[in-house]
Design a protein around this motif. Structure first.
Motif, PDB file in Angstrom:
ATOM      1  N   ARG A   1      42.872 -25.104  13.138  1.00 12.24           N
ATOM      2  CA  ARG A   1      43.774 -25.529  14.201  1.00 12.24           C
ATOM      3  C   ARG A   1      44.478 -26.804  13.764  1.00 12.24           C
ATOM      4  O   ARG A   1      43.836 -27.742  13.286  1.00 12.24           O
ATOM      5  CB  ARG A   1      42.993 -25.785  15.489  1.00 12.24           C
ATOM      6  CG  ARG A   1      42.400 -24.519  16.096  1.00 12.24           C
ATOM      7  CD  ARG A   1      43.467 -23.692  16.770  1.00 12.24           C
ATOM      8  NE  ARG A   1      42.940 -22.425  17.293  1.00 12.24           N
ATOM      9  CZ  ARG A   1      43.667 -21.559  17.967  1.00 12.24           C
ATOM     10  NH1 ARG A   1      44.950 -21.797  18.193  1.00 12.24           N
ATOM     11  NH2 ARG A   1      43.129 -20.435  18.411  1.00 12.24           N
TER      12      ARG A   1
ATOM     13  N   SER B   1      47.313 -20.310  15.880  1.00 16.69           N
ATOM     14  CA  SER B   1      47.977 -20.566  17.165  1.00 16.69           C
ATOM     15  C   SER B   1      48.357 -19.253  17.849  1.00 16.69           C
ATOM     16  O   SER B   1      49.494 -19.088  18.330  1.00 16.69           O
ATOM     17  CB  SER B   1      49.209 -21.452  16.961  1.00 16.69           C
ATOM     18  OG  SER B   1      48.836 -22.690  16.390  1.00 16.69           O
ATOM     19  N   ASP B   2      47.417 -18.307  17.850  1.00 17.90           N
ATOM     20  CA  ASP B   2      47.578 -17.006  18.509  1.00 17.90           C
ATOM     21  C   ASP B   2      48.624 -16.113  17.847  1.00 17.90           C
ATOM     22  O   ASP B   2      48.975 -15.058  18.392  1.00 17.90           O
ATOM     23  CB  ASP B   2      47.941 -17.187  20.003  1.00 17.90           C
ATOM     24  CG  ASP B   2      46.882 -17.971  20.743  1.00 17.90           C
ATOM     25  OD1 ASP B   2      45.690 -17.768  20.442  1.00 17.90           O
ATOM     26  OD2 ASP B   2      47.230 -18.783  21.607  1.00 17.90           O
TER      27      ASP B   2
ATOM     28  N   ASP C   1      40.803 -16.426  13.202  1.00 19.85           N
ATOM     29  CA  ASP C   1      41.568 -17.673  13.201  1.00 19.85           C
ATOM     30  C   ASP C   1      40.914 -18.706  12.286  1.00 19.85           C
ATOM     31  O   ASP C   1      41.235 -19.897  12.351  1.00 19.85           O
ATOM     32  CB  ASP C   1      41.706 -18.231  14.621  1.00 19.85           C
ATOM     33  CG  ASP C   1      40.373 -18.662  15.209  1.00 19.85           C
ATOM     34  OD1 ASP C   1      39.318 -18.391  14.590  1.00 19.85           O
ATOM     35  OD2 ASP C   1      40.379 -19.267  16.306  1.00 19.85           O
TER      36      ASP C   1
END
Length: 308
Positions: free
Chosen positions: A130, A196-197, A223
């Motif tokens: 992230r 981030s999706d 992710d």
């Protein structure tokens, strides 16, 4: 180091008046001490000590050389003290964010070594894919792939020539075959990464002026980049990874690079900070160490299991 030991042996022999006493002090055998003194005299092409069964004295050349040896060793001691003093001045807290895969498997041991050199530094580490907000989160620096999204951020290159590579394990290739070109990826299970999706399922390749954008499909998405790499090593499918993430697997033969004539998209690795005023000596030293290690890694010849 052997030359320094020879000089120290000469100094101690002159001070003690005995080669055997100097050898005992330096934990050398008499034979090794005698050989070291002969080696030093041969290099200088002079006799430094006149030896007999009962006594030993310096020659005129030995008297001159002894003083220079003492000065040289004192300078080396001063240099060592200066380095130790400089290291003591490098202190403070480094709050660093870095990606999961390259962070855990490549950078973490180098950070351990860095802290060993500079014990005055305290490291606060975030390992996550992230993207850290260096303005709002308690982070001073971030190691990240690609150019920063905010042009106001300072990006210091660590591995500017790094690219993505297509790879898979030998076990997967034995079961499903080797894709000859990127177009053949439609017939393979592709392991995708999500940030981030957004699922990164459009893989870009180029060969000379020819460029391909291939949409891939697979039954596993994560992710976390390290998870995708582990899936690939375990033989669950093909991965499109930063070479730095998989360089150790390629060299060990756990993964095989595919379609090497097609280059993957650029994935430069940068050290990012919000303001140049944050570039204190500790940050500069860290950047220099990481850059030098990554340069050496890039220069190393491919090992068995990794295609050039």
């Amino acid at each position: 180091m052997k030359a320094l030991q020879d000089l120290l042996l000469f100094i101690r022999t002159a001070e003690l008046g005995s080669l055997s006493a100097a050898a005992r002090l330096l934990d050398l055998t008499p034979a090794a001490a005698s050989a070291a003194l002969k080696r030093l005299e041969a290099e200088l092409d002079v006799v430094l000590l006149v030896r007999s069964t009962r006594s030993m004295r310096l020659t005129a050349e030995g008297e001159i050389y002894l003083e220079h040896c003492r000065q040289a060793l004192q300078l080396l001691d001063d240099g060592r003290d200066a380095i130790a003093s400089g290291r003591a001045l490098i202190r403070g807290t480094l709050r660093l964010s870095m990606p999961s895969d390259v962070g855990r498997n490549l950078l973490l041991p180098w950070l351990d070594e860095f802290l060993g050199h500079y014990p005055g530094i305290e490291l606060q580490l975030q390992i996550s894919d992230r993207l850290a907000d260096v303005y709002r989160q308690p982070v001073d620096l971030a190691v990240r792939y690609g150019d920063p999204p905010d042009s106001s951020l300072v990006a210091l290159p660590l591995a500017p020539a790094n690219r993505r590579v297509l790879c898979a394990s030998p076990a997967y290739l034995e079961r499903h075959g080797v894709p000859a070109t990127p177009q053949a990826l439609s017939g393979h299970n592709c392991l995708c990464y999500m940030l981030s999706d957004y699922v990164h399922d459009r893989w870009r390749f180029h060969r000379g002026k020819e460029e391909l954008l291939v949409t891939v499909r697979g039954n596993r998405v994560a992710d976390d980049g390290d998870t995708v790499r582990r899936w690939a090593v375990a033989g669950y499918g093909l991965a499109y990874k930063s070479r730095l993430d998989v360089v150790q697997d390629l060299r060990a033969g756990r993964l095989i690079e595919l379609c090497p004539e097609w280059k993957g998209e650029a994935a430069p690795l940068n050290l990012i900070c919000p303001d140049r005023r944050r570039l204190n000596p500790a940050v500069q030293l860290l950047r220099e160490m990481l850059r030098s290690r990554l340069d050496l890694l890039a220069e190393a010849a491919p090992a068995e299991g990794e295609r050039p």
